[in-house]
Design an enzyme around this catalytic site. Structure first.
Site, PDB file in Angstrom:
ATOM      1  N   CYS A 274     -22.135 -32.961   2.862  1.00  0.00           N
ATOM      2  CA  CYS A 274     -21.877 -33.497   1.510  1.00  0.00           C
ATOM      3  C   CYS A 274     -22.697 -34.749   1.211  1.00  0.00           C
ATOM      4  O   CYS A 274     -23.348 -34.855   0.168  1.00  0.00           O
ATOM      5  CB  CYS A 274     -20.387 -33.755   1.317  1.00  0.00           C
ATOM      6  SG  CYS A 274     -19.674 -35.053   2.357  1.00  0.00           S
ATOM      7  N   HIS A 322     -15.446 -37.275   1.580  1.00  0.00           N
ATOM      8  CA  HIS A 322     -16.223 -36.259   0.855  1.00  0.00           C
ATOM      9  C   HIS A 322     -16.832 -36.893  -0.391  1.00  0.00           C
ATOM     10  O   HIS A 322     -16.285 -37.841  -0.960  1.00  0.00           O
ATOM     11  CB  HIS A 322     -15.339 -35.074   0.462  1.00  0.00           C
ATOM     12  CG  HIS A 322     -16.129 -33.905  -0.057  1.00  0.00           C
ATOM     13  ND1 HIS A 322     -16.941 -33.134   0.743  1.00  0.00           N
ATOM     14  CD2 HIS A 322     -16.253 -33.393  -1.314  1.00  0.00           C
ATOM     15  CE1 HIS A 322     -17.515 -32.186   0.021  1.00  0.00           C
ATOM     16  NE2 HIS A 322     -17.121 -32.322  -1.234  1.00  0.00           N
ATOM     17  N   HIS A 334     -21.861 -30.099  -5.129  1.00  0.00           N
ATOM     18  CA  HIS A 334     -21.528 -30.652  -3.817  1.00  0.00           C
ATOM     19  C   HIS A 334     -21.702 -29.607  -2.726  1.00  0.00           C
ATOM     20  O   HIS A 334     -21.821 -28.407  -3.000  1.00  0.00           O
ATOM     21  CB  HIS A 334     -20.091 -31.199  -3.802  1.00  0.00           C
ATOM     22  CG  HIS A 334     -19.018 -30.149  -3.801  1.00  0.00           C
ATOM     23  ND1 HIS A 334     -17.840 -30.271  -3.098  1.00  0.00           N
ATOM     24  CD2 HIS A 334     -18.934 -28.939  -4.442  1.00  0.00           C
ATOM     25  CE1 HIS A 334     -17.083 -29.197  -3.295  1.00  0.00           C
ATOM     26  NE2 HIS A 334     -17.716 -28.384  -4.093  1.00  0.00           N
TER      27      HIS A 334
END
Length: 360
Positions: A274, A322, A334
């Protein structure tokens, strides 16, 4: 209708269709009913009840969340190890240069000592001072003064260089210790990541094909529910700002990676985790940012959600484990987790910790 709006509308439609297509039956097999027993008969042990798919989904999600946090720890340790390795190389070069300089200074000091020995302990300037010739006397005084200054300069420079060399050596030793500590952190984080991913994959592998399909639907349903609640809160009403020039470049880079697989620790070009995706997108836009989502949250300027614009980074979960890039119209791009590819998703489909802006 612009491309971003189309993308966001497509996300909402796909999520809605996934929810409408969800079958009502559960795939978890309930435990068979226990036969009745008379008071005198012993009670037979009941078979363990199988977990529902929703429970399995939550367990898998928790494992991947933990793996994501460990990935951040791994990436940070790797960045620190790279930095310390670079510092050690520079210190080693300084030590080599210092040793060469000390050898030269010692050679010069030795030459001065040998000259004094050859002249009976008196340098040429001192001998000239004994002359009856006034001009030779004054010249001798000047040469003695110059010789003294030169000797002092050599000895002073030698002392300073030796002190610098000691400092370089201490710094190199300290950086070696830090490097080894960070390598140990990397190894521990790597072990945790592999263990958690293996556990999640094992859970998923135990499901039937139909159950795995249903599991994906449950993931989509949970994301859609969270996104709908976020939109219902009115969060998107004031979010209508245009991307900056750098932000447009970052969005263009990130969206061009759609379809590439998530691989923990990866930062392109064939795969990403990520924060690898977001850090490389902003590097491509000419604005390098920290490598990990936790450092991005810690170091970059914070922005109110209502002030978001495309290119800003949304940090998710309480531990900042994240990150996704906002692309406008309530959507992000993402890299979700192992087993998934870089994709578009609703900005509110996960728990938002906050927003940061790399080019503020």
């Amino acid at each position: 209708m612009n491309r971003r709006h189309c993308a966001a509308a497509a996300i909402t439609l796909v999520c809605a269709l996934a929810v409408l297509a969800v079958p009502t039956q559960a795939f978890a097999t309930p435990a068979p009913p226990s036969p009745s027993h008379s008071p005198s008969s012993p009670t037979a042990p009941s078979a363990p009840q199988r977990k529902s798919l929703e429970e399995v989904r939550k367990e898998i999600d928790a494992l991947y969340r933990k793996a994501g946090a460990a990935t951040d720890a791994y990436n940070l340790a790797e960045e620190q190890a790279k930095k310390q390795s670079g510092e050690i190389v520079k210190l080693a070069q300084a030590i080599v240069a210092g040793q060469a300089k000390i050898a030269d200074l010692k050679s010069r000091a030795g030459a001065q000592a040998r000259e004094q020995y050859r002249t009976g302990g008196l340098p040429p300037g001192a001998q000239m001072m004994l002359s009856d010739d006034p001009r030779m006397f004054m010249d001798g005084v000047n040469r003695v003064w110059q010789g003294q200054q030169a000797a002092k300069g050599v000895l002073g420079e030698l002392t300073r260089t030796q002190e610098d060399l000691e400092t370089y050596t201490k710094d190199a030793s300290s950086n070696w210790k830090k490097l080894e500590a960070n390598r140990l952190k990397q190894a521990k984080a790597k072990k945790r990541i592999n263990g958690q991913i293996a556990a999640a994959k094992k859970l998923e592998s135990q499901l039937e094909k139909e159950e795995r399909a249903r599991l994906l639907e449950l993931e989509q349903e949970a994301e859609y529910k969270a996104q709908t609640a976020w939109l219902g809160s009115g969060a998107l009403k004031e979010i209508n700002r245009e991307a900056s020039a750098h932000g447009k470049k970052a969005v263009a880079f990130a969206t061009a990676q759609i379809g590439k697989p998530y691989v923990w620790g990866a930062e392109g070009p064939g795969s990403y985790d990520c924060s690898g995706l977001t850090s490389q997108a902003w590097a491509a836009a000419g604005r390098p940012i920290p490598r990990t989502s936790q450092e991005q949250w810690r170091q970059l300027p914070h922005i109110a959600v209502k002030d978001m614009r495309p290119g800003d980074l949304i940090i998710y979960h309480g531990d900042a484990s994240h990150v996704g890039m906002y692309i406008g119209d309530g959507a992000i791009v993402h890299a979700p987790r192992p087993g998934r590819n870089v994709t578009l998703a609703g900005a509110g489909s996960m728990e938002i910790l906050g927003v940061v802006r790399p080019d503020r």
